[in-house]
Design an enzyme around this catalytic site. Structure first.
Site, mmCIF file in Angstrom:
data_model
loop_
_atom_site.group_PDB
_atom_site.id
_atom_site.type_symbol
_atom_site.label_atom_id
_atom_site.label_comp_id
_atom_site.label_asym_id
_atom_site.label_seq_id
_atom_site.Cartn_x
_atom_site.Cartn_y
_atom_site.Cartn_z
ATOM 1 C CB CYS A 16 -0.881 0.067 1.238
ATOM 2 S SG CYS A 16 -2.092 -1.221 1.301
ATOM 3 C CG ASP B 134 1.856 5.181 4.065
ATOM 4 O OD1 ASP B 134 0.893 5.915 3.815
ATOM 5 O OD2 ASP B 134 3.032 5.503 3.854
ATOM 6 C CB CYS C 55 -0.863 9.820 6.167
ATOM 7 S SG CYS C 55 -0.170 9.652 4.522
#
Lengths: 189, 167
Positions: free
Chosen positions: B63, B65, B133
């Site tokens: 992905c 992250d 995030c």
């Protein structure tokens, strides 16, 4: 990071194919029903659950009470080709409908842009939406100025993109938010 | 003085006032993000086998992250006394998890579950595309708390069992 890869590959293989049968040998509808039964069965291996929880913030990370009963078969195998087909058609369809919407609603700073498989919808001072594909997860990611980030999975039963945590439908969510922001109804289905 | 202010307000650059090109600058990281990126707080790891440590691991390399956030719980008060993180990802992801470790310290586990990704995103002025995030950071906190609670429940169960045996 290098030492992680073999483990992750093993986990992804395990998640894709249940141990006792190969999906390719079953007809697609049968395969889905089989998987649904497997998911609802109580004796799912805890190790697989733990491994699955390490993937992109799936529902297993949350405390149990905030996650309703899993009506969606999140282990359904969506092949990469089918995923691209579904996601691309959804996003491109949205792009056309949003461009039409832009012609109807006279909003300063309205802009629809599709580049590098990312759809960006600017609503001037009202905010910006960003929608993109997240291929490893078979998801569509949306960033909304109202509801923030959401991650939609394809639900075979509903034939729609659904955000598991809130059960929100991608198109319905956009319709209601855009109506809220621009004071004009829009049909994206 | 008044003429200077008036000129500024009217936007007539007559040469003595430098023009302000702020509105045409490309996307930049907010100074908070740069700060957390250059001076990340609480980088490191605790012993994950420690019964007072909760570990939250979220995301996946594919992905883009991965975040590991760990919290150390004080046995008596049940509060988070220390936190650390390790993140693989973009500057916004690093900053989000760094902020998360700062915000959880000194709070109870129930309290940190109320930390929302919107707050982290606002603090770092994350652009739309980076809101994910902050959501990952919120998930990391929740995962760490869940792990810590599970461990505490396990420890309590073991202690109760020991009491019954000895009693």
């Amino acid at each position: 990071m290098a030492s992680r890869l073999p483990i992750l590959r093993r986990i992804s293989i395990l998640l894709k194919a249940p141990p006792s049968t190969t999906l390719r040998s079953l007809r697609p509808s049968l395969a889905r029903r089989f998987l649904l039964r497997k998911v609802l069965a109580p004796n799912v291996s805890p190790w697989i659950c733990a491994a699955a929880s390490s993937f992109c913030s799936g529902p297993l990370n949350l405390p149990q009470d905030s996650q309703g009963p899993a009506a969606i078969d999140y282990r359904s195998v969506l092949s990469e080709d089918e995923y691209h087909r579904l996601a691309n058609s959804t996003i491109q369809d949205l792009q056309e409908k949003l461009e039409e919407f832009g012609d109807i609603v006279e909003l300063e700073g309205f802009d629809v842009d599709y580049g590098n498989e990312v759809l960006t919808l600017k609503l001037g001072t009202l905010g910006t939406y960003v929608m993109n594909k997240q291929t490893p997860n078979r998801q569509i990611w949306l960033s909304s100025p109202i509801s923030g980030p959401s991650r939609f999975d394809w639900d075979h039963n509903a034939q729609a993109w659904v955000y598991r945590r809130t059960k929100a439908n991608l198109l319905k969510l956009l319709e209601s938010e855009l109506e809220q922001l621009c004071n004009k109804p829009v049909n994206l289905s | 003085m008044l003429r200077l202010v008036a000129k500024r307000l009217l936007g007539t650059a007559s040469g003595d006032i430098p023009s302000r090109p702020l509105q045409i600058l490309p996307r930049l990281y907010h100074e908070n993000v740069i700060d957390h990126y250059n001076n990340p707080r609480n980088v490191g790891s605790f012993d994950k086998n420690d019964p007072n440590v909760g570990t939250g691991l979220v995301g996946a390399p594919a992905c883009g992250d991965v975040m590991k956030l760990q919290i150390k719980i004080d046995e008596e008060s049940g509060k988070i006394v220390d936190a650390c993180f390790k993140t693989f990802g973009c500057g916004s992801a690093i900053a989000s998890s760094s902020v998360a470790t700062e915000w959880v310290k000194g709070k109870s586990m129930d309290e940190v579950l109320t930390i929302k990704n919107t707050e982290i995103a606002k603090h770092l002025s994350l652009p739309p595309v980076k809101l994910h995030c902050s959501m990952l950071a919120e998930d990391a906190i929740k995962a760490a708390v869940k792990d810590a609670e599970a461990k505490r429940a396990k420890t309590n169960a073991t202690l109760k069992g020991a009491d019954v045996k000895s009693g």
